[in-house]
Design a protein around this motif. Structure first.
Motif, PDB file in Angstrom:
ATOM      1  N   ALA A  48      70.201  24.463 -11.436  1.00 15.17           N
ATOM      2  CA  ALA A  48      69.943  23.451 -10.372  1.00 15.17           C
ATOM      3  C   ALA A  48      70.042  24.108  -8.932  1.00 15.17           C
ATOM      4  O   ALA A  48      69.694  25.075  -8.603  1.00 15.17           O
ATOM      5  CB  ALA A  48      70.648  22.270 -10.433  1.00 15.17           C
ATOM      6  N   ARG A  85      74.859  20.674  -8.777  1.00 16.81           N
ATOM      7  CA  ARG A  85      74.778  21.714 -10.023  1.00 16.81           C
ATOM      8  C   ARG A  85      74.706  21.292 -11.289  1.00 16.81           C
ATOM      9  O   ARG A  85      74.730  19.925 -11.546  1.00 16.81           O
ATOM     10  CB  ARG A  85      76.144  22.468  -9.753  1.00 16.81           C
ATOM     11  CG  ARG A  85      76.831  22.570  -8.723  1.00 16.81           C
ATOM     12  CD  ARG A  85      76.189  23.765  -7.938  1.00 16.81           C
ATOM     13  NE  ARG A  85      77.165  24.288  -6.603  1.00 16.81           N
ATOM     14  CZ  ARG A  85      76.700  24.796  -5.638  1.00 16.81           C
ATOM     15  NH1 ARG A  85      75.467  25.166  -5.593  1.00 16.81           N
ATOM     16  NH2 ARG A  85      77.678  25.182  -4.775  1.00 16.81           N
ATOM     17  N   GLN A  86      74.219  22.181 -12.093  1.00 21.31           N
ATOM     18  CA  GLN A  86      74.230  22.001 -13.489  1.00 21.31           C
ATOM     19  C   GLN A  86      74.481  23.312 -14.221  1.00 21.31           C
ATOM     20  O   GLN A  86      74.232  24.224 -13.904  1.00 21.31           O
ATOM     21  CB  GLN A  86      72.340  21.746 -13.791  1.00 21.31           C
ATOM     22  CG  GLN A  86      72.289  21.053 -15.227  1.00 21.31           C
ATOM     23  CD  GLN A  86      70.860  20.666 -15.479  1.00 21.31           C
ATOM     24  OE1 GLN A  86      69.882  21.406 -15.152  1.00 21.31           O
ATOM     25  NE2 GLN A  86      70.905  19.329 -15.943  1.00 21.31           N
ATOM     26  N   THR A  98      78.337  20.454 -21.407  1.00 17.73           N
ATOM     27  CA  THR A  98      76.987  20.606 -20.343  1.00 17.73           C
ATOM     28  C   THR A  98      77.282  19.539 -19.115  1.00 17.73           C
ATOM     29  O   THR A  98      78.010  18.515 -19.471  1.00 17.73           O
ATOM     30  CB  THR A  98      75.859  20.279 -21.067  1.00 17.73           C
ATOM     31  OG1 THR A  98      74.863  20.619 -20.039  1.00 17.73           O
ATOM     32  CG2 THR A  98      75.852  18.790 -21.585  1.00 17.73           C
ATOM     33  N   THR A 100      75.820  17.775 -15.698  1.00 17.26           N
ATOM     34  CA  THR A 100      74.805  17.547 -14.693  1.00 17.26           C
ATOM     35  C   THR A 100      75.192  16.591 -13.426  1.00 17.26           C
ATOM     36  O   THR A 100      75.737  15.455 -13.667  1.00 17.26           O
ATOM     37  CB  THR A 100      73.711  16.944 -15.435  1.00 17.26           C
ATOM     38  OG1 THR A 100      72.920  17.707 -16.342  1.00 17.26           O
ATOM     39  CG2 THR A 100      72.510  16.662 -14.340  1.00 17.26           C
ATOM     40  N   CYS A 104      71.282  15.867  -8.877  1.00 18.76           N
ATOM     41  CA  CYS A 104      70.239  16.736  -9.319  1.00 18.76           C
ATOM     42  C   CYS A 104      68.943  15.986  -9.428  1.00 18.76           C
ATOM     43  O   CYS A 104      69.140  14.587  -9.858  1.00 18.76           O
ATOM     44  CB  CYS A 104      70.663  17.321 -10.634  1.00 18.76           C
ATOM     45  SG  CYS A 104      71.688  18.475 -10.775  1.00 18.76           S
ATOM     46  N   ALA A 108      67.139  14.707 -14.720  1.00 16.65           N
ATOM     47  CA  ALA A 108      68.033  16.022 -15.105  1.00 16.65           C
ATOM     48  C   ALA A 108      69.113  15.468 -16.170  1.00 16.65           C
ATOM     49  O   ALA A 108      69.616  14.133 -16.349  1.00 16.65           O
ATOM     50  CB  ALA A 108      68.677  16.192 -13.915  1.00 16.65           C
ATOM     51  N   GLN A 119      70.218  21.714 -21.373  1.00  9.98           N
ATOM     52  CA  GLN A 119      70.184  21.105 -20.211  1.00  9.98           C
ATOM     53  C   GLN A 119      68.727  21.694 -19.312  1.00  9.98           C
ATOM     54  O   GLN A 119      68.389  22.590 -19.610  1.00  9.98           O
ATOM     55  CB  GLN A 119      71.500  21.437 -19.306  1.00  9.98           C
ATOM     56  CG  GLN A 119      71.885  22.854 -18.964  1.00  9.98           C
ATOM     57  CD  GLN A 119      72.547  23.459 -20.267  1.00  9.98           C
ATOM     58  OE1 GLN A 119      73.415  22.897 -20.982  1.00  9.98           O
ATOM     59  NE2 GLN A 119      72.193  24.656 -20.783  1.00  9.98           N
ATOM     60  N   ASN A 121      66.671  20.343 -15.477  1.00 11.04           N
ATOM     61  CA  ASN A 121      66.262  19.362 -14.356  1.00 11.04           C
ATOM     62  C   ASN A 121      65.064  19.482 -13.830  1.00 11.04           C
ATOM     63  O   ASN A 121      64.366  20.540 -14.046  1.00 11.04           O
ATOM     64  CB  ASN A 121      67.532  19.758 -13.070  1.00 11.04           C
ATOM     65  CG  ASN A 121      66.994  21.183 -12.768  1.00 11.04           C
ATOM     66  OD1 ASN A 121      66.643  21.522 -11.820  1.00 11.04           O
ATOM     67  ND2 ASN A 121      68.027  22.088 -13.385  1.00 11.04           N
TER      68      ASN A 121
END
Length: 288
Positions: A48, A85-86, A98, A100, A104, A108, A119, A121
């Motif tokens: 991301a 962020r991811q 994980t 997310t 995002c 996502a 994961q 996005n």
């Protein structure tokens, strides 16, 4: 900060004590940013609005014995941009997590399952990570092959809605790297390609050819028709001049070919050859 919009999967194989990450994106050279792994510690995928430091910091936290969830929490806790962020993590025991952030871009999200975290996005939809999860869960091959299968499944389910550009595959195992003095068992990148996953799979096939172990059933006696084909191919490629070479001359020519093409890992004693090397020799001669 560059936006690394992509789909990835971090995974663990308890049978071989291997950790790895596979990733695909509409982004140049995604393998330089997203995948991180260390034998005995775990694996991290950061994407991301990627915080590059999540990779090395995550591995340090995992090396200290943190779980995947604890690592994710530690990475994101002090990050003022965490909502953009991811990250996906698997730890030393195969635990997964994980994250997310709410900022995002859609679609996502991610799925943390047994020994994996998938994961993505800016995806077509949730079906991409669901397909990746199913493919990994059903896989029975080596970790690298399972991670690649997950990427293919994710792409077939829609993938990154902006398109395709790059992909990468990283798998580590203690002593698994070239020469046995490092852990990078597989480290392949496709930086810019119209079909990066297919190209990554092609490179992995070559990786297995050059660095894979010869199984006992794949050792072939160089005699009869096999010997005639080997001699013919070596003559066509310029490694052999004699029409009827003796065993020593034929082996020397075949050994020269093997070493020129970097197949030392598959070289066999005089009178024998690796089946994969013979197929490569035959194909190379046919293309001349």
């Amino acid at each position: 900060m560059r936006l690394v919009s992509t789909f990835s999967i971090a995974g663990f194989d308890p049978g071989t004590a291997s950790w790895g990450v596979a990733v695909q994106s509409k982004f140049l050279a995604v393998g330089a940013i997203v995948p991180w792994a260390r034998a005995g510690a775990g694996a991290v995928a950061t994407q991301a609005m990627a915080n590059y430091t999540y990779g090395p910091r995550g591995l340090e936290l995992l090396s200290e014995g943190r779980t995947a969830q604890e690592t994710v929490e530690a990475l994101t806790a002090g990050d003022p941009q965490r909502e953009h962020r991811q990250v996906g993590v698997v730890d030393a025991e195969g635990g997964s997590a994980t994250f997310t952030g709410g900022g995002c871009l859609d679609w996502a999200g991610g799925i943390a399952g047994e020994h994996y975290a998938a994961q993505g996005n800016i995806l077509v939809g949730r079906e991409t990570v669901e397909a990746m999860a199913r493919a990994f869960e059903r896989g029975e091959d080596d970790l690298a092959s399972r991670l690649l299968a997950a990427l293919r499944a994710g792409q077939e389910a829609g993938g990154d809605r902006r398109g395709r550009q790059s992909a990468a595959l990283l798998v580590v195992r203690e002593g698994g790297g070239y020469g046995g003095d490092n852990d990078r068992m597989v480290d392949l990148r496709v930086d810019d390609h119209p079909d990066p996953i297919a190209e990554l799979a092609r490179l992995y096939g070559l990786h297995n050819l050059y660095f894979g172990e010869t199984r006992p059933e794949d050792v072939v006696a160089v005699e009869g028709e096999v010997r005639r084909e080997v001699a013919s191919s070596l003559r066509r490629l310029g490694y052999l001049r004699e029409e009827s070479p003796d065993e020593r001359t034929l082996h020397a020519a075949l050994s020269a070919f093997v070493r020129t093409e970097n197949f030392e890992e598959r070289e066999q004693p005089p009178g024998y050859a690796d089946r994969a090397v013979l197929e490569f020799l035959k194909d190379r001669a046919a293309s001349r």
